[in-house]
Motif scaffolding. Structure first.
Motif, PDB file in Angstrom:
ATOM      1  N   GLY A  98       0.806  -1.127  -0.011  1.00 55.35           N
ATOM      2  CA  GLY A  98       0.071   0.057   0.041  1.00 55.35           C
ATOM      3  C   GLY A  98       0.832   1.119  -0.045  1.00 55.35           C
ATOM      4  N   ASN A  99       2.171   1.086   0.154  1.00 60.82           N
ATOM      5  CA  ASN A  99       2.965   2.266   0.173  1.00 60.82           C
ATOM      6  C   ASN A  99       3.348   2.920  -1.134  1.00 60.82           C
ATOM      7  OD1 ASN A  99       2.594   2.445   2.771  1.00 60.82           O
ATOM      8  ND2 ASN A  99       4.712   2.169   3.473  1.00 60.82           N
ATOM      9  N   GLN A 100       3.771   3.961  -1.262  1.00 61.96           N
ATOM     10  CA  GLN A 100       4.408   4.379  -2.663  1.00 61.96           C
ATOM     11  C   GLN A 100       5.643   4.348  -2.668  1.00 61.96           C
ATOM     12  OE1 GLN A 100       2.531   5.558  -5.085  1.00 61.96           O
ATOM     13  NE2 GLN A 100       0.751   4.709  -3.802  1.00 61.96           N
ATOM     14  N   PRO A 101       6.570   4.290  -3.641  1.00 60.53           N
ATOM     15  CA  PRO A 101       7.826   3.992  -4.048  1.00 60.53           C
ATOM     16  C   PRO A 101       8.619   4.998  -3.018  1.00 60.53           C
ATOM     17  CG  PRO A 101       6.934   3.536  -6.179  1.00 60.53           C
ATOM     18  CD  PRO A 101       5.689   4.091  -5.116  1.00 60.53           C
ATOM     19  N   ALA A 102       8.016   6.231  -2.895  1.00 58.65           N
ATOM     20  CA  ALA A 102       8.658   7.444  -2.410  1.00 58.65           C
ATOM     21  C   ALA A 102       8.830   7.021  -0.582  1.00 58.65           C
ATOM     22  CB  ALA A 102       8.142   8.751  -2.258  1.00 58.65           C
TER      23      ALA A 102
END
Length: 117
Positions: A41-45
């Motif tokens: 659920g997290n973004q690459p950033a």
């Protein structure tokens, strides 16, 4: 830019172990290499580093969440950095990446780790 390929991910039960490998296309002896992870659920950033292996064999660094459970090591002759993960927890589930600890270095494709009973 060094190219790094991760492998060794898979499904593990809570309390189990996995060993990840990060193999480079050239010598890593002069490179600081880090393992990162991106939680579901997290973004690459939002990828966080979890362990760092310094060039020259200095003492490794670990995030508090993995201290005492994960061990980073390297075999310069094989151009490979390892991440031994013991006492795995469900919250360790993530895609794991290795990358040169350097601005502008490139990401590999990662390897999926799932910890579940």
């Amino acid at each position: 830019q060094v190219q790094l390929v991760e492998s060794g991910g898979g499904l593990a039960q809570p309390g189990g172990s996995l060993r990840l490998s990060c193999t480079a296309d050239r010598s890593i002896s002069a490179l600081t290499i880090a393992w990162y992870r991106q939680a579901p659920g997290n973004q690459p950033a939002q990828r966080d580093w979890v362990a760092i292996s310094e060039q020259g064999g200095g003492a490794p660094y670990y995030q508090d969440s993995v201290k005492g459970r994960f061990t980073i090591s390297r075999d310069n002759a094989k151009n490979t950095v390892y991440l031994q993960m013991n006492s795995l927890k469900p919250e360790d589930s993530a895609v794991y990446y290795c990358k040169q600890w350097s601005v502008g270095s490139i990401w590999g494709q990662g390897t999926q780790v799932t910890v579940s009973s």
